[in-house]
Design a protein around this motif. Structure first.
Motif, PDB file in Angstrom:
ATOM      1  N   LEU A   1      44.890  37.996  26.777  1.00 58.95           N
ATOM      2  CA  LEU A   1      43.446  37.809  26.821  1.00 58.95           C
ATOM      3  C   LEU A   1      43.081  37.994  28.622  1.00 58.95           C
ATOM      4  O   LEU A   1      41.989  38.855  28.764  1.00 58.95           O
ATOM      5  CB  LEU A   1      42.807  36.359  26.343  1.00 58.95           C
ATOM      6  CG  LEU A   1      41.482  36.729  25.927  1.00 58.95           C
ATOM      7  CD1 LEU A   1      41.274  37.499  25.045  1.00 58.95           C
ATOM      8  CD2 LEU A   1      40.504  34.764  25.941  1.00 58.95           C
ATOM      9  N   ASN A   2      43.304  37.682  29.306  1.00 54.99           N
ATOM     10  CA  ASN A   2      43.344  37.477  30.494  1.00 54.99           C
ATOM     11  C   ASN A   2      43.616  38.790  31.526  1.00 54.99           C
ATOM     12  O   ASN A   2      42.651  39.771  31.473  1.00 54.99           O
ATOM     13  CB  ASN A   2      44.255  36.716  32.065  1.00 54.99           C
ATOM     14  CG  ASN A   2      43.857  36.754  32.675  1.00 54.99           C
ATOM     15  OD1 ASN A   2      44.347  37.228  33.569  1.00 54.99           O
ATOM     16  ND2 ASN A   2      42.871  36.194  33.402  1.00 54.99           N
ATOM     17  N   LEU A   3      44.617  40.107  31.044  1.00 51.90           N
ATOM     18  CA  LEU A   3      44.841  41.108  31.296  1.00 51.90           C
ATOM     19  C   LEU A   3      43.730  42.238  30.978  1.00 51.90           C
ATOM     20  O   LEU A   3      43.666  42.558  31.612  1.00 51.90           O
ATOM     21  CB  LEU A   3      46.183  41.374  31.188  1.00 51.90           C
ATOM     22  CG  LEU A   3      47.349  40.943  31.608  1.00 51.90           C
ATOM     23  CD1 LEU A   3      48.723  41.044  30.897  1.00 51.90           C
ATOM     24  CD2 LEU A   3      47.392  40.755  33.345  1.00 51.90           C
TER      25      LEU A   3
ATOM     26  N   GLY B   1      39.992  52.031  35.293  1.00 56.19           N
ATOM     27  CA  GLY B   1      39.503  51.184  36.416  1.00 56.19           C
ATOM     28  C   GLY B   1      39.243  51.744  37.874  1.00 56.19           C
ATOM     29  O   GLY B   1      39.780  53.396  38.226  1.00 56.19           O
ATOM     30  N   ILE B   2      39.125  51.010  39.021  1.00 53.74           N
ATOM     31  CA  ILE B   2      39.043  50.508  40.180  1.00 53.74           C
ATOM     32  C   ILE B   2      40.324  51.116  40.670  1.00 53.74           C
ATOM     33  O   ILE B   2      40.416  50.712  42.532  1.00 53.74           O
ATOM     34  CB  ILE B   2      38.950  49.593  40.722  1.00 53.74           C
ATOM     35  CG1 ILE B   2      38.974  48.019  40.437  1.00 53.74           C
ATOM     36  CG2 ILE B   2      36.710  49.223  40.345  1.00 53.74           C
ATOM     37  CD1 ILE B   2      38.209  46.854  41.183  1.00 53.74           C
ATOM     38  N   GLY B   3      41.082  50.544  39.919  1.00 51.00           N
ATOM     39  CA  GLY B   3      43.043  50.374  40.530  1.00 51.00           C
ATOM     40  C   GLY B   3      43.244  49.769  41.854  1.00 51.00           C
ATOM     41  O   GLY B   3      42.093  48.704  41.840  1.00 51.00           O
TER      42      GLY B   3
ATOM     43  N   GLY C   1      42.250  41.517  44.565  1.00 50.32           N
ATOM     44  CA  GLY C   1      42.831  42.350  45.261  1.00 50.32           C
ATOM     45  C   GLY C   1      41.627  42.974  45.773  1.00 50.32           C
ATOM     46  O   GLY C   1      41.657  44.689  46.145  1.00 50.32           O
ATOM     47  N   THR C   2      40.817  42.777  47.082  1.00 56.39           N
ATOM     48  CA  THR C   2      39.521  42.982  47.638  1.00 56.39           C
ATOM     49  C   THR C   2      39.885  42.541  48.760  1.00 56.39           C
ATOM     50  O   THR C   2      40.232  41.766  49.355  1.00 56.39           O
ATOM     51  CB  THR C   2      38.513  43.283  46.966  1.00 56.39           C
ATOM     52  OG1 THR C   2      37.421  43.757  48.059  1.00 56.39           O
ATOM     53  CG2 THR C   2      38.608  41.755  46.547  1.00 56.39           C
ATOM     54  N   ARG C   3      39.424  43.167  49.890  1.00 58.65           N
ATOM     55  CA  ARG C   3      39.451  43.050  51.317  1.00 58.65           C
ATOM     56  C   ARG C   3      38.216  42.075  51.301  1.00 58.65           C
ATOM     57  O   ARG C   3      37.654  41.699  52.603  1.00 58.65           O
ATOM     58  CB  ARG C   3      39.228  43.759  52.361  1.00 58.65           C
ATOM     59  CG  ARG C   3      40.967  43.903  52.432  1.00 58.65           C
ATOM     60  CD  ARG C   3      41.168  45.856  53.507  1.00 58.65           C
ATOM     61  NE  ARG C   3      42.204  45.599  53.314  1.00 58.65           N
ATOM     62  CZ  ARG C   3      42.434  46.864  52.979  1.00 58.65           C
ATOM     63  NH1 ARG C   3      40.983  47.751  51.959  1.00 58.65           N
ATOM     64  NH2 ARG C   3      43.357  48.064  52.933  1.00 58.65           N
TER      65      ARG C   3
END
Ligand code: ADP
Length: 693
Positions: A449-451, A484-486, A502-504
């Motif tokens: 579900l999370n994935l 998606g955004i990768g 997964g982001t700065r």
């Protein structure tokens, strides 16, 4: 008489030629008496000693020497054997008193020399034996002290051990003090070999008297070297005593020598040991100093260990307290969040069914959004609790044989609407035959579900999301792919860490708390599997893959009980007593349960709940745990003591959801434990289960 005398006698001319010899002389020199006559006496002396022998004869001749007595020389006999002899030579005078000749007495020293050598050997052996015994005793002493110290990790008791074990073997009186960084005495211990003087020694007050180390000792600590004081002067005692009272005591103790060794660990002075010896033992020597130094070196190590151990214990206690506080905080926070969440979710459900809302697009969208967002908060609360459980090692799995397509389907169904609302293409790719794994159904479904939620969340509208299952050797692989955004390579691992995104720039991103994937990885690993992410790069989509070992052998699946709401025909209405201090929840559940045909009794505290239970004898009791004064534990304990209520099924419905809370509720007497916010269908299903038997 001359001839038969037991000692060897010779008469010789002044220059040393033998003129007469007795029997014993012939026997000693192994030359017949008559052959001896005419031979120079010096010819029998070994070459190395001959010159000095001739010099002695010359001194006798010149009158410089009157007599040569017991002079030890070595004689060489014709058979080359050597004999040590003691020679005594006197002067023979003529009637005018002039020097006429020499009279010599030779005594064989072989036996005596042998005895002397033997004695010397004996002495050496004795000395060696004594040294060995002393060394053994020293080693024993060191070993005893080391063993005693090894058994103690208590810093403050080490001085006592040292002082007590040092007397009487190494000192008549010993005292040990430990200092702090400012060189102030913090611990002091003393011992005396004579019990009657022990009290006197103990009355010394170094640390109580002042915070200063005795100056002589402070000096020694500064130098960091051991020192022997072989003659204790009044002056020394004064500098050492650190006060009149102590001086008087030290004078009474009456010492002859002292040995002071500093206790130093890793270059840091920790204190010193002072050994004192009375008249009855020899003054301290350098030999003693090396033993004392070794003792101090070992003791300092033990002190350092004890200090570190103490530090570790303090740190551990601190960490334990902090972890306890964290656990309590998480438990309280989740409790406080769950209770209002349950009300919001419940009312959203009720409102959604109202005709006024069903008929109004704006209102129904508002209610849906309300429910959806409340569910998001509920999931966050669950994630926080899961992370806390995992950290505490209290995350438990209920394993069974599962068809992986079932849970993938369930997760797919739960996300379908979300994907649809975003306008995504959403599909599955499952194998024709079932693949089974051994695992916790709820937890694995949570992972998928999370994935899927992430895939939908991080994919722009018109993108695609799919879930596929395939067999790879002895494993089952589930892949969730999106367009998606990768993910950038540097975040590929970080996103699986707790609070890893997964982001700065979190503010500009869609990212949340960053707990879901960390929990997912833990769950998958607890199943003996692995999970990872793949992405060609930013904006190029991602695939999350997880592999689980396939269940071994033929699979016998459990029949899964129906999860449908029990509102169908034939459903048996029951009497439910509902105890809860939050009136919001109470009203909400009453409305929902009555809508389903239950007869509901409510109480806002345990005491009132007990009264109603006694009057109405419900079929089932659902009770909150945390209630003022009379809580859920007390309620169930009292209920179980009333004979006609003792067997009524009871469900704890609580905001506390850690495994210890569940255990506590079951132990108190509840038959089941449910966590807020609860799905109505879940509550009904448990109620049905408990009342159907
Ligand atoms: P959350 O989504 O709440 O932040 P997760 O642990 O589920 O927490 O995910 C961690 C991070 O991984 C996210 O913040 C996101 O940056 C990244 N991530 C997860 N799934 C995807 C995906 N399908 N595509 C791109 N990034 C993803």
């Amino acid at each position: 008489m001359f001839n038969f005398a037991p000692d060897a006698y010779l008469a010789a001319a002044l220059e040393g030629t033998i003129q007469e010899a007795n029997n014993a002389a012939g026997a000693l020199l192994l030359v017949p008496q008559d052959v001896l006559v005419g031979q120079p006496l010096a010819s029998f002396v070994i070459e190395e000693e001959r010159q000095s022998f001739l010099e002695q004869l010359a001194r006798l001749r010149s009158g410089e020497l009157e007599k040569l007595e017991f002079w030890v020389i070595t004689i060489q006999r014709p058979d080359h054997s050597l004999v040590p002899v003691s020679i005594t030579i006197g002067i023979v005078r003529d009637p005018q008193g002039g020097r006429a000749g020499l009279r010599c007495l030779l005594r064989d020293m072989t036996e005596r020399k042998r005895l002397e050598e033997e004695r010397a050997q004996l002495l050496i052996r004795e000395h060696l034996a004594r040294t060995e015994t002393e060394a053994a005793q020293r080693l024993k002493f060191l070993a005893e002290v080391s063993t005693a110290l090894a058994g103690s990790l208590d810093y403050a008791s080490i001085p006592d051990i040292l002082a007590l074990l040092s007397v009487p073997y190494f000192a008549d009186y010993c005292f040990v003090y430990l200092t702090d960084e400012a060189m102030a005495v913090r611990h002091f211990a003393a011992a005396h070999a004579e019990p009657e003087r022990a009290d006197l020694v103990k009355s010394l007050r170094f640390h109580l008297m002042s915070a200063e180390v005795p100056s002589a000792a402070a000096e020694l600590l500064r130098k960091g070297k051991p020192e022997i004081f072989s003659d204790i002067s009044e002056n020394w005692l004064e500098t050492f005593a650190c006060g009149l009272e102590n001086l008087e005591i030290l004078q009474k103790l009456d010492f002859r020598s002292a040995l002071v060794v500093p206790l130093i660990a890793r270059g840091v002075p920790l204190g010193a040991i002072t050994f004192m010896a009375s008249e009855s033992r020899p003054p301290y020597s350098y030999n003693d100093l090396s033993l004392a130094d070794e003792l101090a070196r070992r003791s300092a190590l033990f002190l350092e260990n004890a200090r570190l151990y103490h530090q570790v214990i303090v740190e551990r206690d601190k960490a334990e307290k902090a972890s306890q506080a964290k656990e309590e905080f998480v438990a309280i926070l989740s409790h406080e969040l769950r209770t209002p969440l349950m009300t919001i979710l419940g009312w959203a459900r009720i409102l959604a069914r109202q005709p006024q809302i069903v008929g109004d697009d704006v209102l129904s969208e508002g209610v849906q959004s309300l429910e959806h967002n409340a569910q998001n908060i509920a999931r966050l609360v669950e994630d926080c609790l899961d992370i806390a459980r995992i950290t505490e090692g209290k995350f438990q799995l209920q394993k069974e044989i599962i068809d992986i397509s079932d849970i993938a389907n369930a997760a797919f169904e739960s996300t379908r609407e979300f994907a649809y609302r975003k306008g995504l293409k959403f599909g599955t790719q499952f194998p024709p035959s079932s693949l089974h794994v051994t695992g916790d159904k709820t937890r694995l479904e949570q992972v998928l579900l999370n994935l899927l939620t992430n895939a939908v969340k991080y994919t722009e509208s018109e993108g695609e999301v799919s879930i596929s299952i395939r067999r790879v050797d002895e494993e089952c692989e589930i892949a969730v792919t999106d367009t998606g955004i990768g993910i950038e390579p540097e975040f590929m691992e970080r996103i699986f860490e707790p609070f890893g995104q997964g982001t700065r720039n979190w503010f500009e991103s869609n990212s949340g708390l960053g707990l879901g994937l960390a929990i997912a990885r833990d769950i998958v690993q607890m199943h003996g599997g692995r999970i990872w992410a793949e992405s060609p790069g930013p904006s190029c989509g991602s695939t999350f893959r997880l592999r689980l070992p396939l269940a071994a052998g033929p699979v016998q699946r459990k029949t899964i009980p129906s999860q449908q709401r029990p509102v169908a025909a034939g459903f048996k209405p029951l009497k439910i007593l509902f105890v809860e201090d939050s009136k919001d929840i109470l009203n909400l559940l009453r409305i929902e349960l009555e809508e389903l045909g239950y007869e509901v009794f409510t109480a806002t505290d345990g005491e009132r709940g007990l009264e109603i239970a006694k009057q109405e004898v419900p079929d089932v009791i659902v009770s909150d745990i945390k209630m003022p004064k009379f809580d859920g534990y007390e309620l169930i304990r009292q209920l179980r003591r009333v004979p006609h209520l003792a067997n009524i099924p009871a469900i704890a419905l609580s905001g506390f959801g850690m495994s210890k809370d569940v255990e506590k509720a079951l132990q108190a007497g509840y038959n089941a434990h449910l966590c807020k916010p609860v799905e109505l269908s879940e509550l009904i299903s448990i109620v049905q289960k408990l009342t159907s038997s």
